[in-house]
Motif scaffolding. Sequence first.
Motif, mmCIF file in Angstrom:
data_model
loop_
_atom_site.group_PDB
_atom_site.id
_atom_site.type_symbol
_atom_site.label_atom_id
_atom_site.label_comp_id
_atom_site.label_asym_id
_atom_site.label_seq_id
_atom_site.Cartn_x
_atom_site.Cartn_y
_atom_site.Cartn_z
ATOM 1 N N GLY A 17 72.046 15.429 -15.142
ATOM 2 C CA GLY A 17 72.062 14.525 -14.240
ATOM 3 C C GLY A 17 71.345 14.443 -13.004
ATOM 4 O O GLY A 17 70.820 15.342 -12.848
ATOM 5 N N PRO A 18 71.097 13.198 -12.411
ATOM 6 C CA PRO A 18 70.299 13.127 -11.204
ATOM 7 C C PRO A 18 70.846 14.024 -9.807
ATOM 8 O O PRO A 18 70.084 14.475 -9.070
ATOM 9 C CB PRO A 18 70.063 11.893 -11.014
ATOM 10 N N GLY A 19 72.280 14.192 -9.753
ATOM 11 C CA GLY A 19 72.918 14.663 -8.668
ATOM 12 C C GLY A 19 72.366 13.977 -7.354
ATOM 13 O O GLY A 19 72.389 12.565 -7.409
ATOM 14 N N ARG A 20 71.752 14.731 -6.408
ATOM 15 C CA ARG A 20 71.184 14.193 -5.277
ATOM 16 C C ARG A 20 69.596 14.025 -5.340
ATOM 17 O O ARG A 20 68.876 13.916 -4.128
ATOM 18 C CB ARG A 20 71.574 14.772 -4.076
ATOM 19 N N ARG A 21 68.939 14.322 -6.410
ATOM 20 C CA ARG A 21 67.526 14.413 -6.564
ATOM 21 C C ARG A 21 67.035 12.894 -6.246
ATOM 22 O O ARG A 21 67.283 11.983 -7.011
ATOM 23 C CB ARG A 21 67.282 14.805 -7.995
ATOM 24 N N PRO A 22 66.200 12.617 -5.471
ATOM 25 C CA PRO A 22 65.630 11.320 -5.028
ATOM 26 C C PRO A 22 64.915 10.547 -6.287
ATOM 27 O O PRO A 22 65.229 9.320 -6.518
ATOM 28 C CB PRO A 22 64.641 11.409 -4.017
ATOM 29 N N ALA A 23 63.926 11.536 -7.061
ATOM 30 C CA ALA A 23 63.231 10.705 -8.010
ATOM 31 C C ALA A 23 64.292 10.555 -9.160
ATOM 32 O O ALA A 23 64.069 9.403 -9.879
ATOM 33 C CB ALA A 23 62.022 11.621 -8.710
ATOM 34 N N GLY A 24 65.206 11.179 -9.595
ATOM 35 C CA GLY A 24 66.013 11.172 -10.803
ATOM 36 C C GLY A 24 67.064 9.824 -10.288
ATOM 37 O O GLY A 24 67.181 9.049 -10.964
ATOM 38 N N LEU A 25 67.504 9.851 -9.302
ATOM 39 C CA LEU A 25 68.121 8.533 -8.649
ATOM 40 C C LEU A 25 67.407 7.243 -8.754
ATOM 41 O O LEU A 25 67.973 6.347 -9.148
ATOM 42 C CB LEU A 25 68.591 8.768 -7.203
ATOM 43 N N ARG A 26 66.177 7.457 -8.400
ATOM 44 C CA ARG A 26 65.179 6.219 -8.581
ATOM 45 C C ARG A 26 65.225 5.705 -10.138
ATOM 46 O O ARG A 26 65.292 4.479 -10.165
ATOM 47 C CB ARG A 26 63.979 6.540 -7.872
ATOM 48 N N VAL A 27 65.020 6.756 -11.078
ATOM 49 C CA VAL A 27 65.077 6.293 -12.344
ATOM 50 C C VAL A 27 66.415 5.679 -12.707
ATOM 51 O O VAL A 27 66.140 4.675 -13.464
ATOM 52 C CB VAL A 27 64.731 7.404 -13.266
ATOM 53 N N ALA A 28 67.464 6.106 -12.342
ATOM 54 C CA ALA A 28 68.639 5.612 -12.742
ATOM 55 C C ALA A 28 68.663 4.191 -11.901
ATOM 56 O O ALA A 28 69.308 3.241 -12.550
ATOM 57 C CB ALA A 28 70.014 6.275 -12.041
ATOM 58 N N ASP A 29 68.595 4.082 -10.685
ATOM 59 C CA ASP A 29 68.486 2.914 -9.875
ATOM 60 C C ASP A 29 67.722 1.453 -10.591
ATOM 61 O O ASP A 29 68.282 0.722 -10.920
ATOM 62 C CB ASP A 29 68.368 2.733 -8.647
ATOM 63 N N THR A 30 66.558 1.984 -11.017
ATOM 64 C CA THR A 30 65.900 1.403 -11.663
ATOM 65 C C THR A 30 65.994 0.733 -12.974
ATOM 66 O O THR A 30 65.787 -0.594 -13.326
ATOM 67 C CB THR A 30 64.269 1.591 -11.461
ATOM 68 N N VAL A 31 66.481 1.756 -13.822
ATOM 69 C CA VAL A 31 66.989 1.057 -15.230
ATOM 70 C C VAL A 31 67.964 0.406 -15.031
ATOM 71 O O VAL A 31 68.226 -0.499 -15.522
ATOM 72 C CB VAL A 31 67.091 2.346 -15.919
ATOM 73 N N PHE A 32 68.987 1.077 -14.390
ATOM 74 C CA PHE A 32 70.144 -0.091 -14.008
ATOM 75 C C PHE A 32 69.916 -1.602 -13.418
ATOM 76 O O PHE A 32 70.311 -2.515 -14.205
ATOM 77 C CB PHE A 32 71.416 0.491 -13.300
ATOM 78 N N GLY A 33 69.397 -1.556 -12.469
ATOM 79 C CA GLY A 33 68.679 -2.719 -12.042
ATOM 80 C C GLY A 33 68.069 -3.754 -12.693
ATOM 81 O O GLY A 33 68.353 -4.986 -12.937
ATOM 82 N N ALA A 34 67.211 -3.121 -13.648
ATOM 83 C CA ALA A 34 66.380 -3.904 -14.775
ATOM 84 C C ALA A 34 67.324 -4.533 -15.858
ATOM 85 O O ALA A 34 67.245 -5.695 -16.182
ATOM 86 C CB ALA A 34 65.417 -3.063 -15.511
ATOM 87 N N MET A 35 68.412 -3.605 -16.059
ATOM 88 C CA MET A 35 69.348 -4.069 -17.212
ATOM 89 C C MET A 35 70.146 -5.355 -16.594
ATOM 90 O O MET A 35 70.499 -6.251 -17.470
ATOM 91 C CB MET A 35 70.208 -3.049 -17.919
#
Length: 218
Positions: free
Chosen positions: A109-127
């Motif tokens: 999982g992304p933990g505190r990683r900025p790029a990983g969190l950006r992926v999660a945020d972007t997919v969630f927001g798009a859905m």
Amino acid sequence: MARPRKPLLSRDRIVATAGALVDAEGLGAVSTRRLAAELGVSGPSLYNHFRNKDEILDAVADSVSAQVDLSMFDEDDVRDWRTALYDYAVSYRAALTAHPHIVPVLAQGPGRRPAGLRVADTVFGAMVRAGWPPAQATHIGALMRYFITGSALGSFARGFVDDETAYDPADYPHLGQAHLLAERQQRVDEGAFETGLRALIDGLAGQYETVRATPKSS
């Protein structure tokens, strides 16, 4: 004549060197001592940038997440959510298969990683923007990560030996061609990913119609 200056040590240089080591030799190759030797610096100098090896591996993992194309989720992109999810999955898997040894770290999982969190945020927001309820949008993000990282953790085809005698028809009557799988690895594994991804998205599309047809509670 003055001696040439060594390149300045930086986070980016440490991450690039650690990433190259992981790609070439696996996670076990990375240690602060080995990295310092590769970079031509003293070990303690690494601690000016990272507290420990785990932080370095986190940064390497995040550099791979940063390679995932997210443009299909831009608000002005014309692709619908199904096509966007498909294109995202293909890009995500391409990034992971290019760096397979770091996948176990990414799978946590992304933990505190900025790029990983950006992926999660972007997919969630798009859905959510596409009309999925937030809870189900979360499930979709998790499902995509499970499927994509799982597909990149290993090769189905390489799991079979190329020795025909290993598959005695008396014991394995349906594995007469299994010894050919290893040499056809790319075609088999990519075909499996494509089949699974299309089935996954088709299944989500059916759920989506139900979601859209269900009256929202006031």
